[in-house]
Design an enzyme around this catalytic site. Structure first.
Site, PDB file in Angstrom:
ATOM      1  N   GLY A  29       0.812  -1.224   0.000  1.00 57.72           N
ATOM      2  CA  GLY A  29       0.000   0.000   0.000  1.00 57.72           C
ATOM      3  C   GLY A  29       0.836   1.259   0.000  1.00 57.72           C
ATOM      4  O   GLY A  29       2.082   1.213  -0.006  1.00 57.72           O
ATOM      5  N   THR A  31       1.237   3.551   2.337  1.00 58.60           N
ATOM      6  CA  THR A  31       2.008   3.842   3.547  1.00 58.60           C
ATOM      7  C   THR A  31       3.296   3.009   3.544  1.00 58.60           C
ATOM      8  O   THR A  31       4.371   3.524   3.868  1.00 58.60           O
ATOM      9  CB  THR A  31       1.170   3.570   4.816  1.00 58.60           C
ATOM     10  OG1 THR A  31      -0.143   4.119   4.611  1.00 58.60           O
ATOM     11  CG2 THR A  31       1.790   4.219   6.044  1.00 58.60           C
ATOM     12  N   LYS A  93      -8.326  -4.406   6.896  1.00 53.78           N
ATOM     13  CA  LYS A  93      -7.279  -4.312   5.890  1.00 53.78           C
ATOM     14  C   LYS A  93      -7.783  -4.905   4.575  1.00 53.78           C
ATOM     15  O   LYS A  93      -8.811  -5.546   4.538  1.00 53.78           O
ATOM     16  CB  LYS A  93      -6.036  -5.078   6.347  1.00 53.78           C
ATOM     17  CG  LYS A  93      -5.275  -4.340   7.447  1.00 53.78           C
ATOM     18  CD  LYS A  93      -3.960  -5.026   7.833  1.00 53.78           C
ATOM     19  CE  LYS A  93      -3.109  -5.437   6.680  1.00 53.78           C
ATOM     20  NZ  LYS A  93      -2.774  -4.351   5.735  1.00 53.78           N
ATOM     21  N   GLU A 102      -1.204 -10.644   3.462  1.00 56.47           N
ATOM     22  CA  GLU A 102      -0.853  -9.767   4.591  1.00 56.47           C
ATOM     23  C   GLU A 102      -1.155 -10.456   5.923  1.00 56.47           C
ATOM     24  O   GLU A 102      -0.394 -10.328   6.887  1.00 56.47           O
ATOM     25  CB  GLU A 102      -1.619  -8.453   4.496  1.00 56.47           C
ATOM     26  CG  GLU A 102      -1.139  -7.586   3.331  1.00 56.47           C
ATOM     27  CD  GLU A 102      -2.003  -6.365   3.080  1.00 56.47           C
ATOM     28  OE1 GLU A 102      -1.489  -5.426   2.479  1.00 56.47           O
ATOM     29  OE2 GLU A 102      -3.180  -6.339   3.483  1.00 56.47           O
TER      30      GLU A 102
HETATM   31  C1  5RP Z   1      -3.690  -3.598   1.188  1.00 54.39           C
HETATM   32  C2  5RP Z   1      -3.862  -3.110   2.582  1.00 54.39           C
HETATM   33  C3  5RP Z   1      -3.252  -1.811   2.928  1.00 54.39           C
HETATM   34  O1  5RP Z   1      -2.371  -1.980   3.985  1.00 54.39           O
HETATM   35  C4  5RP Z   1      -4.371  -0.874   3.334  1.00 54.39           C
HETATM   36  O2  5RP Z   1      -5.307  -0.804   2.280  1.00 54.39           O
HETATM   37  C5  5RP Z   1      -3.827   0.532   3.621  1.00 54.39           C
HETATM   38  O3  5RP Z   1      -3.323   1.068   2.446  1.00 54.39           O
HETATM   39  P1  5RP Z   1      -2.679   2.508   2.381  1.00 54.39           P
HETATM   40  O4  5RP Z   1      -1.401   2.450   3.153  1.00 54.39           O
HETATM   41  O5  5RP Z   1      -2.472   2.735   0.904  1.00 54.39           O
HETATM   42  O6  5RP Z   1      -3.674   3.485   2.973  1.00 54.39           O
HETATM   43  O7  5RP Z   1      -4.469  -3.723   3.422  1.00 54.39           O
HETATM   44  O8  5RP Z   1      -4.390  -4.778   0.960  1.00 54.39           O
END
Ligand code: 5RP
Length: 220
Positions: A29, A31, A93, A102
């Protein structure tokens, strides 16, 4: 303060928790995209494994040593983002559809560290809850998961997961995450859902402005 900067400060704080010799699980993702350069910059002697082809590619480009998750049985630390963080530590998530991998990599970690911007903590979890479903029997699985009038399941217009799963979202009441998680897990055809329990989470790092708010959950 922009949420992008908050993601970055949280990710940089998480990178500081990694030590020489560690095996590190890398989430997926936007982050986590800030975590990778912060980790690479530290030039540590670490072994990483990625939860998605996108993370694997980005990590390799930055010179991080990557091995297939399949050859690793435990991680010292796994660091990943979240879509929602409840006050009691439950997470949603899978916004990127990578929640099955994950969950495996978070569950195999001594410490699962969640990194997020300040929009992710919520007073209570709400749907959608991401799902990965087997294509075999898909219609029957959707009917069962929707649970009559109380919920709906919609298929996302995205490619199959790298493991061949169909990515979907459950919409309906999420009053009791433990009860919903148990119901989703018990439905044949559900590969994984995006509810992660607090017992899985060691540390939550949330960027707020230029600061990082840390919550420790392990041992609760
Ligand atoms: C991907 C995830 C990501 O960790 C979640 O969607 C957060 O994403 P971002 O850091 O882009 O906000 O679970 O499957």
């Amino acid at each position: 303060m922009s949420t992008e900067r908050e993601k970055q400060v949280a990710a940089e704080a998480a990178a500081e928790l990694v030590e020489n010799g560690m095996t590190v699980g890398l989430g997926t993702g936007s982050t986590v995209a800030y975590l990778l350069p912060a980790l690479a910059k530290r030039s540590l002697d670490i072994l990483c494994a990625a939860t998605s082809p996108a993370t694997e590619h980005a990590a390799r480009e930055l010179g991080l040593r990557i091995e297939a998750v399949t050859s690793i049985d435990r991680f010292d630390v796994t660091i990943d983002g979240a879509d929602q963080i409840a006050p009691d530590g439950w997470l949603v998530k899978g916004g990127g559809g990578a929640h099955t991998r994950e969950k495996i990599v978070a569950g195999a970690a001594e410490a699962f560290v969640v990194i997020a911007d300040s929009t992710k903590p919520v007073p209570a979890l709400r749907s959608p809850v991401p799902l990965e479903l087997m294509s075999f029997g898909l219609r029957a699985t959707i009917r069962r998961v929707a649970g009559g009038a109380s919920g709906t399941v919609t298929l996302r217009d995205v490619p199959l997961s790298p493991d061949g799963g169909v990515i979907a979202d459950y919409r309906g009441p999420v009053k009791d995450p433990a009860e919903l998680a148990a119901r989703l897990s018990s439905a044949p055809g559900v590969v994984a859902h995006g509810l992660f329990p607090p017992e899985m989470v060691a540390v939550v790092l949330v960027g707020r402005g230029e600061s990082v708010e840390r919550t420790d959950l392990a041992g609760r």
